[in-house]
Design an enzyme around this catalytic site. Structure first.
Site, short mmCIF file in Angstrom:
data_model
loop_
_atom_site.label_atom_id
_atom_site.label_comp_id
_atom_site.label_asym_id
_atom_site.label_seq_id
_atom_site.Cartn_x
_atom_site.Cartn_y
_atom_site.Cartn_z
CG ASP A 1 -7.90 2.15 0.47
OD1 ASP A 1 -9.05 2.61 0.57
OD2 ASP A 1 -7.31 1.57 1.40
CE LYS B 1 -4.77 -0.09 0.21
NZ LYS B 1 -5.54 -0.92 1.17
CB SER C 1 -0.89 -0.03 1.25
OG SER C 1 -1.68 1.13 1.33
CE LYS D 1 -4.13 3.59 2.21
NZ LYS D 1 -5.39 2.99 2.71
CG ASP E 1 -10.76 -1.30 4.56
OD1 ASP E 1 -11.11 -1.79 5.65
OD2 ASP E 1 -9.64 -0.76 4.43
CD GLU F 1 -8.91 -1.02 0.29
OE1 GLU F 1 -7.95 -1.22 -0.49
OE2 GLU F 1 -8.80 -1.14 1.52
N GLY G 1 -4.41 -4.57 5.71
CA GLY G 1 -3.35 -4.36 6.69
C GLY G 1 -3.59 -3.09 7.47
CE LYS H 1 -7.63 -2.78 6.38
NZ LYS H 1 -7.86 -1.32 6.40
#
Ligand code: NPQ
Ligand code: MG
Length: 369
Positions: A189, A161, A135, A163, A239, A214, A291, A263
């Site tokens: 995400d 991934k 990430s 952000k 998520d 996400e 994570g 998660k």
């Protein structure tokens, strides 16, 4: 089992570089560990709550307090505690899934270390290593992003991934496509940073063949996630919204999610995480393991969870070195793009006493009364 007591330990691990998301920037991981003791055996849990309530409503000081005042006394009062009954013992307390998950995890680790069983075999793992994704935080500039992602690709991470937030979304994805080609598995995400009025951003992202988008919208906007999902071709993945197996069932039934980020902390523990895995699998919904900047304790347990058969996408289980110069356990490492699933009793590695001591900010012992 009858617990002798629970130790709560706050640790502060400096990050190797600041981690910026749509809800803020972190430079230190302020984590809460729990050590459960019974019959001379200890089990470890890690609470994934963050310093401030920006990812979700939980935060680490609050999690510690709810454990001290309510959750620990409840489990310490039980004479026949098992990992499988922790959920029922804590069920009268509303919410606080991350705090509950940490308590259940410590009891589960203790139980499995007592019987010599690994998390992997207890949960039903079918592989002994899991593909590792990374990430990548929001960067100051596009050229920083290209350089940072290039470094992770060189290390062997099999999925990137990034952000995103309003103003840092389509361009970063375009630039990465230009730099590394369309074959690098890429996903984004948003951590809830958008509204349905931003739907055009996600339509524009459809051109890049992302694995998934996400959590674009607010945590409790299941209905609007379903609307957005119908407007774009890229799979929507939830998520923050998936706080329980019930929420997962609702999201699937509503068409709000085609993929689920699991998660264990966010959903109340590894047992609920497995139930969500089973539910998703039965409904043809892919899952992957998220994570929360875990230490080696949570990271090892996550590797076992991600070895279940429904985890068909690479997770955010990176090497320890992605976030930490020095972990509290022997570091979780990347080998050919994979992380090994620990095979020893319980979740595997234990904290190294010297390294644990170096990062400990405080600790307290909650004894059976
Ligand atoms: C996510 N994690 O998937 C999160 C959220 C997140 C690896 O992208 C400190 C501690 C900062 C936990 C920032 C990843 C954090 C954090 C973001 C978790 O949404
Ligand atoms: Mg996320």
């Amino acid at each position: 089992m009858r617990l002798e007591g629970l130790e709560l330990r706050r640790v502060r691990l400096p990050l190797v570089s600041p981690f910026q998301t749509s809800f803020g920037t972190e430079t230190v991981r302020d984590a809460l560990l729990i050590r459960a003791v019974a019959d001379g055996v200890e089990g470890w849990g890690e609470c994934v709550a963050t310093t401030e309530p920006r990812y979700s409503s939980e935060y680490v000081d609050g999690a510690q307090q709810v454990i001290e005042r309510f959750l620990a006394p409840a489990v310490l009062a039980s004479d026949h505690l098992t990992a499988e009954t922790v959920g029922a013992v804590l069920e009268p307390f509303v919410g606080h899934t991350m705090a509950k998950a940490a308590v259940e995890m410590a009891v589960l680790d203790l139980q499995l270390r007592t019987t010599g069983t690994s998390f992997a075999s207890y949960l039903g793992a079918v592989v002994d290593r899991v593909p590792s994704g990374v990430s990548v935080g929001i960067q100051p500039r596009l050229d920083d992003l290209v350089r940072v992602v290039g470094g992770y690709l060189d290390e062997g991470y099999v999925r990137i991934k990034i952000k995103i937030q309003p103003g840092w979304d389509v361009e970063p994805v375009r630039v990465l496509g230009e730099a590394y080609g369309p074959d690098v598995p890429l996903q984004v995400d948003a951590n809830s940073a958008y509204t349905l009025a931003d739907a055009q951003v996600f339509r524009d992202l459809d051109a890049f063949g992302l694995l998934l988008i996400e959590q674009p919208l607010y945590e409790d906007d299941l209905r609007l996630h379903a609307k957005l999902a119908a407007m774009v071709s890229t799979p929507i993945c939830l998520d923050e919204s998936i706080v329980s197996a019930r929420a997962a069932a609702d999201a699937i039934a509503l068409g709000a999610t085609r993929v689920i980020n699991i998660k264990a902390g966010r959903v109340g523990g590894y047992l609920e995480a497995r139930r969500i895995h089973d539910l998703a699998r039965a409904n043809g919904v892919a899952v992957w393991c998220g994570g929360m900047l875990e230490t080696g304790i949570g990271r090892s347990a996550n590797a076992a969870l991600a070895a279940l058969p429904g985890f068909t996408l690479p997770g955010d289980i990176s090497a320890s070195g992605r976030f930490y110069e020095m972990d509290i356990t022997p570091p979780v490492v990347l080998e050919d793009g994979y992380v090994a699933v620990p095979q020893g009793p319980g979740l595997g590695p234990l904290p190294l006493p010297d390294q644990l001591e170096k990062v400990t900010a405080s600790s307290s012992w909650l004894a059976r009364s």
